[in-house]
Each structure stands twice: as C-alpha cells, then as structure tokens.
Design a protein around this motif. Structure first.
Motif, PDB file in Angstrom:
ATOM      1  N   ALA A 223      90.977  58.450  66.478  1.00 24.18           N
ATOM      2  CA  ALA A 223      89.657  58.761  65.913  1.00 24.18           C
ATOM      3  C   ALA A 223      88.552  58.430  66.902  1.00 24.18           C
ATOM      4  O   ALA A 223      87.581  59.195  67.062  1.00 24.18           O
ATOM      5  N   ASP A 228      86.128  61.261  65.522  1.00 29.53           N
ATOM      6  CA  ASP A 228      86.443  61.926  64.255  1.00 29.53           C
ATOM      7  C   ASP A 228      86.254  60.923  63.115  1.00 29.53           C
ATOM      8  O   ASP A 228      87.055  60.005  62.937  1.00 29.53           O
ATOM      9  N   ALA A 230      86.421  61.278  59.755  1.00 28.03           N
ATOM     10  CA  ALA A 230      87.412  61.314  58.675  1.00 28.03           C
ATOM     11  C   ALA A 230      88.694  60.587  59.087  1.00 28.03           C
ATOM     12  O   ALA A 230      89.307  59.868  58.287  1.00 28.03           O
ATOM     13  N   GLU A 233      88.108  56.808  58.949  1.00 27.51           N
ATOM     14  CA  GLU A 233      88.146  56.332  57.566  1.00 27.51           C
ATOM     15  C   GLU A 233      89.587  56.252  57.072  1.00 27.51           C
ATOM     16  O   GLU A 233      89.982  55.281  56.408  1.00 27.51           O
ATOM     17  N   GLN A 234      90.380  57.286  57.377  1.00 32.44           N
ATOM     18  CA  GLN A 234      91.778  57.302  56.955  1.00 32.44           C
ATOM     19  C   GLN A 234      92.536  56.094  57.500  1.00 32.44           C
ATOM     20  O   GLN A 234      93.375  55.498  56.805  1.00 32.44           O
ATOM     21  N   ASP A 260      76.924  59.829  62.820  1.00 38.53           N
ATOM     22  CA  ASP A 260      77.168  60.366  61.475  1.00 38.53           C
ATOM     23  C   ASP A 260      76.430  59.490  60.469  1.00 38.53           C
ATOM     24  O   ASP A 260      77.025  58.627  59.800  1.00 38.53           O
ATOM     25  N   ARG A 263      77.637  59.516  56.576  1.00 39.93           N
ATOM     26  CA  ARG A 263      78.781  58.682  56.200  1.00 39.93           C
ATOM     27  C   ARG A 263      78.429  57.197  56.305  1.00 39.93           C
ATOM     28  O   ARG A 263      78.916  56.383  55.508  1.00 39.93           O
TER      29      ARG A 263
END
Length: 470
Positions: A223, A228, A230, A233-234, A260, A263
């Motif tokens: 990430a 990235d 998302a 976060e994953q 971002d 978020r």
C-alpha cells in the motif's frame, strides 16, 4: 597540494614501496588495498578477481566470532560500509550481476552481524539499510538490461520474509522502480491469502498471531509503495476490525501523507478517539491545516490552549495568531500562576510570548524548582536572558545547571560545570541586589558544604573546595 597531486609525483617504484610499507599495519586497510589491486583498470578478468576478493572478505566476516561491544560497533560498521561501497563503486561498473549477487551475500550477513554487535547507536543497522537500497538500485539497472533474468517479485518477497532484525523493512515500500504495479498487487494478494489462512487456523490459538501480522505488514508495505488507501486500510482491518487509536493514527497519517483528506476525516470520526484525546487533537489539527480550514483550526487551538495551557498547545496557536491576537495571548499567559501550570511550563510559555521580565520573575519565585529541567532547555533560556540583559534569571539557570551536575556526580561534565561556575562569578559583578536569592558567596559556600569531596570539579573551577577557616 592534494594527496592525489602528491601521489602523482611519485614513480611507480615509489608507490610500490609506499604500499609495501602500509600493508600489514592494519587489517582493514589491507582489505582496501587488496580490493583496489584486484579491481585493475577495466572489465574482464579483473572483475572476477575483484569479486573473488570481496567474496573472501565477506566470508571472513561471516567466519569470525568476535563480539563488538558498544565502543567497537562504529568501527565494525565502517568495515562493513567499506566493503559495501567497494561492491557498488568498484565492482558494479565492471559486472553489475556480480555486484548484485555480492550485495545479496552482504544482506545475508545481517543475522550473523547483529548477533555479534551491540548496535545501540544503530550504525550497523544503517549500513544494512544502505545495502537494501543498493540492492534495489542494482536490480533496477539489471532489469532494464535483462527484464526476465530474475523472478524479481519472488526475490523481493524472499528478502521481506527473512528479515528478523528489521533491516529490510522498507524493501517492498521502495521497490516501485523495480516492480510493476501488477507485480506489487500480486504480492498484496499473496499476503492477503497468507493473512486469511493464518487467521482461520492460528498456529497457537490465543497467542500473538505472528504469521497474520507479518502478512498484514506485507500488505501495508505494498500500500505504501502504491500509495493505495484502500489497501492500507485492509492491512489493518484484517486483524483489527475495530482498530485502536494507535492503529487509527497510523491510518490517518498515511491518508494525510498521500493527500486523501476524505479518508483521513472519516477515520478521525471514529468513537475510539474518546479515550485518546491528545493524539486525536494533534491529528485533527494537522488535518484541518492540510484542508486549509484556518479559521476552524485557529478556533480549536484557542479552545485547546484555554482548557490545557501548555507550551505545546500554545506554540501552534502563537504561530498562527495575528498581532492583536498575540497581544491577547501574551496577556493570557502572563496571568497564569504557579497554581495553573508547573514552574517550567510557565517560564517556557512566558519566553515563547516574549515576556522575558515576567519569566525572570517566575524563576525568582521558585529558584530551587529548576534543577530537573533539561540542560539544553536551561542553556537556551540563558541565551535568551543574556540577550535581554537579565542577570538574575541567568544566575538561577546557571545554578540549576551546576547543582544538577554536581548532585549527579557527572564527572565527564565537570569541565562544563566549571564554566557555569565562572559565569556565576562574572554575573555577580553586575548584580547589586539579589532580590531574595542567596548571594554568590552564600551559594558557593553551600556548594562547598555539599560537594567539597568532588575535588576534580574544584580543580577545574580553580577554586578551593572548602571555605577558609574563620
């Protein structure tokens, strides 16, 4: 005249005699000479000879069993650094493939090296992180020349999976020049599968799930490489569906780092922050600053300082305040008493808003309360008070510095203590009224009474360790 100029004037036979005289004096220097002799002047057999020499020197380090304590760790790191540099600067131009392999051999030394060194200062760790960056740089060069010569994603993953001492933590994060986006997402998918498998069937139920955590760190590294949100976060949510505030802070900081803001705002709204308001406020203020919401940020900073007067809540507000707001802030700080904040905070805030005379008065109210203040802070205060010609404030600071140093018996700093002592003697000449403080003679006699046995200090101060008999 430079060393190169002087050496250029020597004949070949003179240079040979010079090398012969040096060789054998110091092992580390011998290794350097051996490398340069093996390097020759161009590609071909010289590269083979150099690679063999470097390989032998790495093997010698691997075979040693000497332990390097705290004082020896820097010299050991310099020895490692010298070999790593030779791989990059001498071998790589002649044979990049050999340089890559030897850099890998160097990285394989990490476990052995860290078992044999006290790396409290991080010198050796820094060298292995340099080696990681060097491996990536050479790998990028080789991939441009031979795109399919290696399974590069597998190589990066192998390094990541064999990283007991953490020196390869950033190898995936920094691998975007080497790996394609598709390859990086393939790594993320691999780590996701590992994480889910480890969570479904933990090796030791009820204990820390290392396998799942390691896989999630891998996802997080991808990430970071791809920026990235998302995926980042994953990486957290797989093992922590309800993140704690430290995990939330990491997510928010990443969101802010990649811009971002949406978020970041979402994660700042989570209820877990109720138990960690200090961390929450710092991140929220940073978020508002990045958004450009200056008025709301300033309003919240005012509220924060009013509720919790402290230099850390004052400083960001002071930097944003207008001239009229600074006058208001200055008055607010000056009205604080020792009941509102502790002595150190009060002085620090008064100095921040430019109220140096009030700061001096605060020092004189409780002159014995500052011996525990960090010496760097006290020295900074002294400088500010000296610029405003406030000798009594300087006296309190120097006495605090000297008293703390002697109470701890910190002999290595006695020379500094002697300097503080003579500063006090010099300041005494400019002071007519100590305004309730013990005068210079009384203070010195109290020092002599408590610390007369510390003779080395008194010798450095060039002053008797006991007062003269009446």
């Amino acid at each position: 005249m430079t060393l190169g100029d002087r050496a250029a004037r020597l004949s070949k036979s003179d240079l040979i005699r010079l090398l012969s005289a040096i060789y054998g004096v110091e092992t580390h220097v011998d290794d350097i000479i051996d490398r340069y002799l093996a390097a020759g002047e161009g590609p071909g057999s010289e590269a083979t000879a150099l690679a063999e020499t470097l390989s032998a020197q790495l093997q010698q380090i691997a075979d040693e069993d000497e332990f390097y304590g705290y004082r020896g760790s820097y010299d050991f790191s310099e020895r490692l650094s010298s070999i790593l540099s030779a791989i990059d600067n001498l071998l790589r131009p002649q044979d990049p493939q050999a340089a890559l392999k030897l850099t890998e051999t160097f990285l394989d030394l990490a476990d052995e090296a860290f078992q044999r060194v006290d790396d409290s200062d991080g010198y050796v760790g820094g060298i292995f992180r340099d080696a990681t960056r060097q491996w990536l740089a050479i790998a990028v060069e080789l991939r441009h020349q031979q795109p399919n010569a290696e399974n590069w994603p597998q190589k990066v993953r192998t390094f990541f999976d064999n990283n007991d001492y953490g020196v390869l933590d950033d190898i995936i994060t920094n691998s975007t020049p080497l790996l394609t986006e598709q390859e990086l997402r393939g790594l993320a998918a691999h780590f996701e599968g590992n994480a889910k498998a480890a969570l479904a069937s933990p090796k030791e139920p009820g204990r820390y799930n290392f396998e799942a955590a390691h896989a999630c760190i891998g996802i997080k590294s991808v990430a970071e490489a791809l920026q990235d949100m998302a995926l980042y976060e994953q990486a957290t949510l797989l093992t922590s569906p309800q993140p704690n505030t430290l995990q939330l802070a990491s997510i928010v900081e990443f969101a802010l780092a990649i811009g971002d803001l949406g978020r970041a705002g979402y994660w700042l709204e989570q209820p877990q922050w109720q138990g960690d308001q200090s961390r929450y406020r710092a991140l929220r203020h940073l978020w508002l600053k990045r958004k450009g919401d200056t008025e709301l940020l300033k309003s919240e900073l005012w509220d924060d300082f009013t509720q919790r007067p402290h230099r850390y809540t004052l400083e960001p507000l002071w930097l944003m305040a207008s001239d009229s707001e600074k006058l208001q802030l200055q008055q607010q700080v000056e009205n604080l008493s020792s009941d509102d904040v502790d002595s150190e905070e009060r002085v620090a805030m008064l100095l921040l808003v430019g109220s140096l005379e009030r700061a001096e008065a605060a020092l004189l109210e409780q002159p014995d309360h500052f011996a525990s203040v960090h010496y760097g802070t006290l020295l900074n205060w002294v400088r500010m008070f000296a610029e405003e010609h406030l000798p009594l404030a300087q006296v309190v600071c120097y006495r605090a510095l000297l008293s703390d140093l002697l109470e701890r018996g910190y002999t290595r700093a006695y020379r500094h203590g002697a300097g503080y002592f003579h500063k006090l003697l010099a300041l005494d000449k400019a002071i007519d009224d100590y305004l309730g403080l013990a005068d210079a003679l009384a203070f010195i006699r109290s020092l002599q009474a408590r610390h007369w046995r510390k003779r080395s200090f008194w010798e450095l101060a060039d002053y008797p360790n006991k007062p003269p008999k009446d």
